[in-house]
Design an enzyme around this catalytic site. Structure first.
Site, PDB file in Angstrom:
ATOM      1  CE  LYS A   1      -4.445   0.947   0.327  1.00 30.65           C
ATOM      2  NZ  LYS A   1      -5.553   0.035   0.014  1.00 30.65           N
TER       3      LYS A   1
ATOM      4  N   GLY B   1     -20.298   7.598   2.620  1.00 24.47           N
ATOM      5  CA  GLY B   1     -19.260   7.888   1.631  1.00 24.47           C
ATOM      6  C   GLY B   1     -19.819   7.930   0.222  1.00 24.47           C
TER       7      GLY B   1
ATOM      8  N   GLY C   1     -18.627   4.045  -2.615  1.00 21.97           N
ATOM      9  CA  GLY C   1     -19.972   4.368  -2.141  1.00 21.97           C
ATOM     10  C   GLY C   1     -20.911   4.762  -3.261  1.00 21.97           C
TER      11      GLY C   1
HETATM   12  N1  GLU Z   1      -7.281   0.253  -3.328  1.00 25.16           N
HETATM   13  C1  GLU Z   1      -8.058  -0.929  -3.571  1.00 25.16           C
HETATM   14  C2  GLU Z   1      -8.101  -1.802  -2.328  1.00 25.16           C
HETATM   15  O1  GLU Z   1      -7.935  -1.338  -1.226  1.00 25.16           O
HETATM   16  C3  GLU Z   1      -7.599  -1.669  -4.807  1.00 25.16           C
HETATM   17  C4  GLU Z   1      -6.194  -2.141  -4.785  1.00 25.16           C
HETATM   18  C5  GLU Z   1      -5.690  -2.636  -6.122  1.00 25.16           C
HETATM   19  O2  GLU Z   1      -6.456  -2.670  -7.049  1.00 25.16           O
HETATM   20  O3  GLU Z   1      -4.499  -2.980  -6.184  1.00 25.16           O
HETATM   21  O4  GLU Z   1      -8.380  -2.974  -2.391  1.00 25.16           O
END
Ligand code: GLU
Length: 421
Positions: A106, A218, A223
């Site tokens: 992340k 949201g 949302g």
């Molecule tokens: N941000 C999204 C999640 O929390 C998608 C992550 C992605 O597609 O790599 O799952």
């Protein structure tokens, strides 16, 4: 004592509980309690006024035993390393539960995109990739959108990466616009996946979704599409929805087309007429059939969980329910469906995008949705089965812990075969 809301401590405690129940090997547990790699960057960015502003940015690569790290990037004024660490852990469990060939990661930048123009956002996005490019790639770590990041931002990032490596590398990032080889269906795949989970959950609990009342916290990517789909797919009635300006309520149901048009012209829900205005806290406590938190973490906590009145809590955001809240909700018999099951449609859509980018062959939307349905329905059934198997052996565990046991087992086994412990 007040509950500790540090998301990473919450994520670690969730893992600890699953580890105990599964009898997880100590070394595996230790590896999985901390990220594999944590990166922090100091990013100088030229702003519109000619001055340089310095931003703090992160990327956490939590675990790559099952494949390249994968997970979004958030642009948020309150971003913190603890949150990014937690989110990267949750991505690891999410990808393992969906059984797609990724580890977890992340990213986050401390910034307030609402106060920045496109010139500044582009400069920031490109600066982030210039700092990060050596650590990412389609076989290493594949970012994607998350809170306050958009397909346009993904396109700038893909372009910057491609310029640095010297060739077009569309598969370095997912959630791109279709014109630069995003995937059909990716824009609403998070909400669509959640709808398939809701369909299965309603079957499981023998609840009818037609005419069911729904409250959504949201109005972002998750949302907004949940609002659209829960009405169009099931004939449910969205009685309340919120954005950062406040929440609105209408007993007879809110109109998606009207509100989404208003929002797309950067309107705020606080200014909508002919509805009741309530607070975000009141929205969470409404007596509805389905509550869908779709904003950010720590919304249902030890402080308000006993006032949650929904039958089904569909965690579309990441980390909206804390561990203390979990216990209270289970006593109250709220059917709480965990985030890393419910919102996995986003990364499953991303997986399809990455596959299409690596093969150069592009799918139709129906193919994306039917494959997404297959994967996420299997995840729901796997979790329900694990939950029931533990119950038979005398251990009453939540759906969240049941999901953890599946994911942790998959990651631990991969690490074991690879000789990491
Ligand atoms: N941000 C999204 C999640 O929390 C998608 C992550 C992605 O597609 O790599 O799952």
């Amino acid at each position: 004592m007040a509950e500790d809301l540090d998301p990473f401590k919450i994520a670690q405690a969730q893992l600890d509980e699953a580890a105990e129940i599964m009898g997880l090997d100590d070394a595996a547990h230790q590896i999985l309690r901390e990220p594999m790699r944590t990166l922090t960057f100091n990013l100088p960015v030229k702003m519109r006024n000619g001055k340089t502003k310095v931003f703090t940015a992160f990327r956490v690569q939590y675990n790559d035993a099952r494949g390249p790290c994968k997970g979004g990037i958030r642009f948020h004024p309150k971003e913190s390393i603890e949150t990014v660490k937690a989110l990267s852990a949750w991505m690891t469990w999410k990808n393992a539960l969906a059984n797609i060939p990724y580890g977890g990661g992340k990213g986050g930048v401390i910034c307030d995109p609402k106060t920045m123009n496109d010139y500044e956002l582009e400069n920031l996005s490109r600066a982030y990739i210039r700092a990060l490019w050596k650590f990412i790639g389609p076989k290493q770590d594949i970012p994607a959108p998350d809170v306050y990041t958009t397909p346009q931002i993904m396109a700038w990032m893909m372009d910057e990466y491609s310029k640095i490596v010297g060739y077009n590398e569309f598969g370095v990032i997912t959630g791109k616009p279709l014109e630069v080889w995003g995937s059909e269906g990716r824009n609403n795949s998070t909400a669509m996946g959640a709808m398939y989970v809701l369909r299965e959950a309603a079957k499981y609990k023998k609840l009818k979704l037609k005419g069911a009342t729904v409250a959504i916290q949201g109005f972002g990517n998750a949302g907004k599409f949940a609002f659209d789909l829960v009405t169009s797919m099931f004939g449910a009635k969205v009685v309340a929805i919120s954005d950062s300006s406040g929440a609105i309520y209408s007993k007879s149901g809110l109109n998606y087309a009207k509100l989404s048009e208003m929002k797309s012209k950067s309107g705020e829900l606080a200014s909508v007429k002919g509805v009741d205005h309530i607070s975000n806290a009141e929205l969470l406590e409404l007596g509805v059939d389905v509550l869908i938190p779709s904003a950010i973490e720590n919304q249902v906590t030890g402080a308000n969980a006993d006032r949650i009145n929904a039958k089904i809590l569909l965690e579309l955001a990441n980390g909206p329910v804390t561990n203390e809240a979990d216990k209270i909700l289970s006593e109250k018999k709220v059917f709480d469906l965990p985030d890393f099951l419910v919102n996995s449609g986003g990364v499953i859509g991303s997986y399809f995008e990455w596959l299409q980018n690596t093969s150069g062959y592009y799918w139709k939307a129906e193919e994306v949705y039917s494959k997404l349905d297959e994967i996420i329905t299997k995840s729901f059934n796997d979790v329900a089965k694990a939950h029931e198997a533990y119950a038979k052996s005398g251990k009453r565990i939540s759906f969240r812990t049941a999901a953890y046991t599946i994911s942790v087992d998959r990651v631990a086994k991969a690490m074991k075969y690879r000789g990491w412990y």
